[in-house]
Scaffold this motif. Structure first.
Motif, PDB file in Angstrom:
ATOM      1  N   THR A  90      63.033 108.851  35.805  1.00  0.00           N
ATOM      2  CA  THR A  90      62.456 108.317  34.509  1.00  0.00           C
ATOM      3  C   THR A  90      61.055 108.259  34.332  1.00  0.00           C
ATOM      4  N   LEU A  95      64.993 114.002  33.442  1.00  0.00           N
ATOM      5  CA  LEU A  95      65.567 112.868  32.913  1.00  0.00           C
ATOM      6  C   LEU A  95      67.220 112.660  33.361  1.00  0.00           C
ATOM      7  N   MET A  96      67.889 113.791  33.209  1.00  0.00           N
ATOM      8  CA  MET A  96      69.380 113.773  33.536  1.00  0.00           C
ATOM      9  C   MET A  96      69.751 113.771  35.020  1.00  0.00           C
ATOM     10  N   GLU A 112      64.056 117.416  30.014  1.00  0.00           N
ATOM     11  CA  GLU A 112      65.202 116.717  29.798  1.00  0.00           C
ATOM     12  C   GLU A 112      66.162 116.878  31.015  1.00  0.00           C
ATOM     13  N   LYS A 143      65.928 104.254  30.058  1.00  0.00           N
ATOM     14  CA  LYS A 143      64.528 104.525  30.048  1.00  0.00           C
ATOM     15  C   LYS A 143      63.701 103.633  28.750  1.00  0.00           C
ATOM     16  N   ASP A 183      63.549 100.837  33.073  1.00  0.00           N
ATOM     17  CA  ASP A 183      63.977 102.343  33.421  1.00  0.00           C
ATOM     18  C   ASP A 183      65.198 102.090  34.469  1.00  0.00           C
ATOM     19  N   SER A 201      66.158 102.038  26.506  1.00  0.00           N
ATOM     20  CA  SER A 201      67.039 102.934  25.651  1.00  0.00           C
ATOM     21  C   SER A 201      67.843 103.640  26.387  1.00  0.00           C
ATOM     22  N   TYR A 254      69.829 106.929  27.554  1.00  0.00           N
ATOM     23  CA  TYR A 254      69.851 108.495  27.379  1.00  0.00           C
ATOM     24  C   TYR A 254      71.089 109.054  27.873  1.00  0.00           C
ATOM     25  N   LYS A 255      71.789 108.419  28.846  1.00  0.00           N
ATOM     26  CA  LYS A 255      73.252 108.726  29.133  1.00  0.00           C
ATOM     27  C   LYS A 255      73.958 107.367  29.221  1.00  0.00           C
ATOM     28  N   LYS A 256      75.252 107.344  28.780  1.00  0.00           N
ATOM     29  CA  LYS A 256      76.000 106.115  29.050  1.00  0.00           C
ATOM     30  C   LYS A 256      77.288 106.673  29.145  1.00  0.00           C
ATOM     31  N   ILE A 262      62.646 115.152  25.049  1.00  0.00           N
ATOM     32  CA  ILE A 262      63.450 113.988  25.887  1.00  0.00           C
ATOM     33  C   ILE A 262      63.102 114.422  27.105  1.00  0.00           C
ATOM     34  N   ASP A 291      59.486 110.225  21.772  1.00  0.00           N
ATOM     35  CA  ASP A 291      60.853 110.647  21.931  1.00  0.00           C
ATOM     36  C   ASP A 291      61.099 111.926  20.952  1.00  0.00           C
TER      37      ASP A 291
END
Length: 408
Positions: A101, A96-97, A93, A399, A372, A402, A404-406, A123, A120
């Motif tokens: 990706t 990804l953060m 996780e 990714k 991605d 979708s 995963y951070k917004k 994550i 999923d």
């Protein structure tokens, strides 16, 4: 599935190293379907106005060990795979953060972790995995000390590699990893830092064994990556069809010539030596292995400069272990005085797709590629250090279509 349309986006063309100003990008079913300088029609699109922010493909780390929850590999082989899998969740996780990706695992991850990410259930970045890296007896994945005759753990569990000797054994081992879904095969082809009995300057596996491994990977239409430090090791690997060389700290001018002739790629991993030099013993690395780190640390920077000067194509790789994986983005900082920002972005995006045989599938903002994507508040082509501060500059992570951070 909802169609997402980014408007007013400054799209970073990673292949050309330039910004496409005021573009629109449409995402559908996890893929990019349109990239245009003209307004795109779509009444039902979910519109995301980027207001001039920078849109680029997600990053690719070409050398990770997502199950390396400790730098003590001998200990890792004795741990429960359930425990290792659970602890890997946090590492994945975090990757990804940071904006990664896709990652290419260089030993340890398997189909189970890759599938959990795909579903999923966990994550993290998409995982391309080799399963267990292949090692000869006494090689870089043989974690027995000189007085130890048996393996404490089992190679089907939480270790990073498997020992095999002779043409028939290495062929069977390669076929077994391919059976389990490996997207590449990893060859331990020289001595290493974290292995207890081999020497940095040793070569490992015979030419016949290497040929057998590469032949099996080629038959399965996947590539081979090889752990190799010295010119002596590297220069016997590239002409035999190995696609990527990992580390390469002690390469020479002939190595550079071979990279170019055979269209091979180099994955320097400066971040791991920098971190191990500072934190290795404290993090659990055996003190007697620490000297190996210092032996290769300075050489890595010189090899990077030589390779870049010759035009060797490179990949972004961190190779960090345990809690040191928090330094994953430091590779940008360690290379920036030698490598330009546009080439650093290529190494972490489209070069990886090219090396793996996935050109156009990821690493670019083009129609047909996976959605991605990263949204940044500043342009990393102007200052690559933007990539090293995701908490400040990285506003959105997507990714496969979708978020995963917004934080737009």
């Amino acid at each position: 599935m909802t169609t997402i349309r980014f408007t007013n986006a400054n799209v970073i063309d990673t292949r050309k190293g330039q910004v496409l100003a005021d573009y629109e990008v449409r995402i559908k079913d996890g893929r990019i379907v349109d990239v245009s300088a003209e307004p795109l029609n779509g009444q039902d699109d979910q519109v995301v106005d980027l207001k001039g922010r920078y849109l680029m493909p997600g990053l690719v780390d070409s050398h990770v060990h997502v199950t390396a929850i400790t730098p003590n590999f001998a200990l890792l082989e004795t741990l429960s795979p359930f425990y290792v899998g659970a602890k890997s969740n946090e590492l994945l996780e975090s990757m990804l953060m940071r904006g990664f990706t896709t990652v290419r695992d260089a030993g340890g991850a398997d189909y189970g972790l890759a599938k959990a990410i795909e579903e999923d259930s966990l994550i993290g970045p998409r995982i391309l995995y080799c399963g267990n890296a292949l090692s000869q007896t006494g090689g870089h994945a043989d974690m027995r000390g000189p007085g130890q005759q048996t393996f404490e753990g089992c190679f089907c569990c939480a270790g990073l590699g498997r020992v095999c000797d002779g043409v028939s054994e290495v062929r069977r081992a390669a076929r077994d990893e391919i059976r389990k879904g490996a997207t590449q095969i990893k060859i331990m082809a020289s001595g290493g830092v974290s292995s207890p009995t081999d020497r940095i300057d040793s070569t490992q596996f015979s030419l016949e064994e290497i040929d057998a491994i590469v032949e099996e990977a080629t038959a399965a239409n996947i590539h081979t990556m090889a752990h190799a430090y010295t010119a002596r090791a590297i220069n016997r690997l590239i002409p035999r069809g190995v696609k990527t060389i990992e580390h390469g700290n002690l390469m020479d001018e002939e190595s550079c010539r071979l990279f170019l002739e055979y269209d091979a790629y180099l994955t320097p991993t400066l971040a791991t030596y920098d971190a191990l030099a500072k934190e290795g013993v404290e993090a659990g690395m055996a003190p007697h292995l620490q000297q190996k780190v210092y032996d290769v640390l300075d050489a890595g920077g010189k090899a990077l400069e030589m390779a870049y000067r010759h035009g060797v194509k490179m990949l972004y790789g961190s190779d960090l272990l345990g809690r040191m994986q928090r330094h994953q983005l430091n590779e940008f900082n360690l290379r920036k005085d030698v490598v330009t920002a546009d080439d650093l972005l290529r190494a972490a995006t489209c070069n990886a797709a090219d090396a793996y045989g996935y050109t156009g599938d990821f690493g670019e903002v083009i129609p047909g590629a996976r959605a991605d994507l990263l949204v940044l508040s500043e342009n990393p082509l102007d200052d690559i250090m933007v990539m090293t501060q995701p908490e400040r500059y990285l506003l959105a992570i997507m990714k496969s279509g979708s978020f995963y951070k917004k934080e737009l």
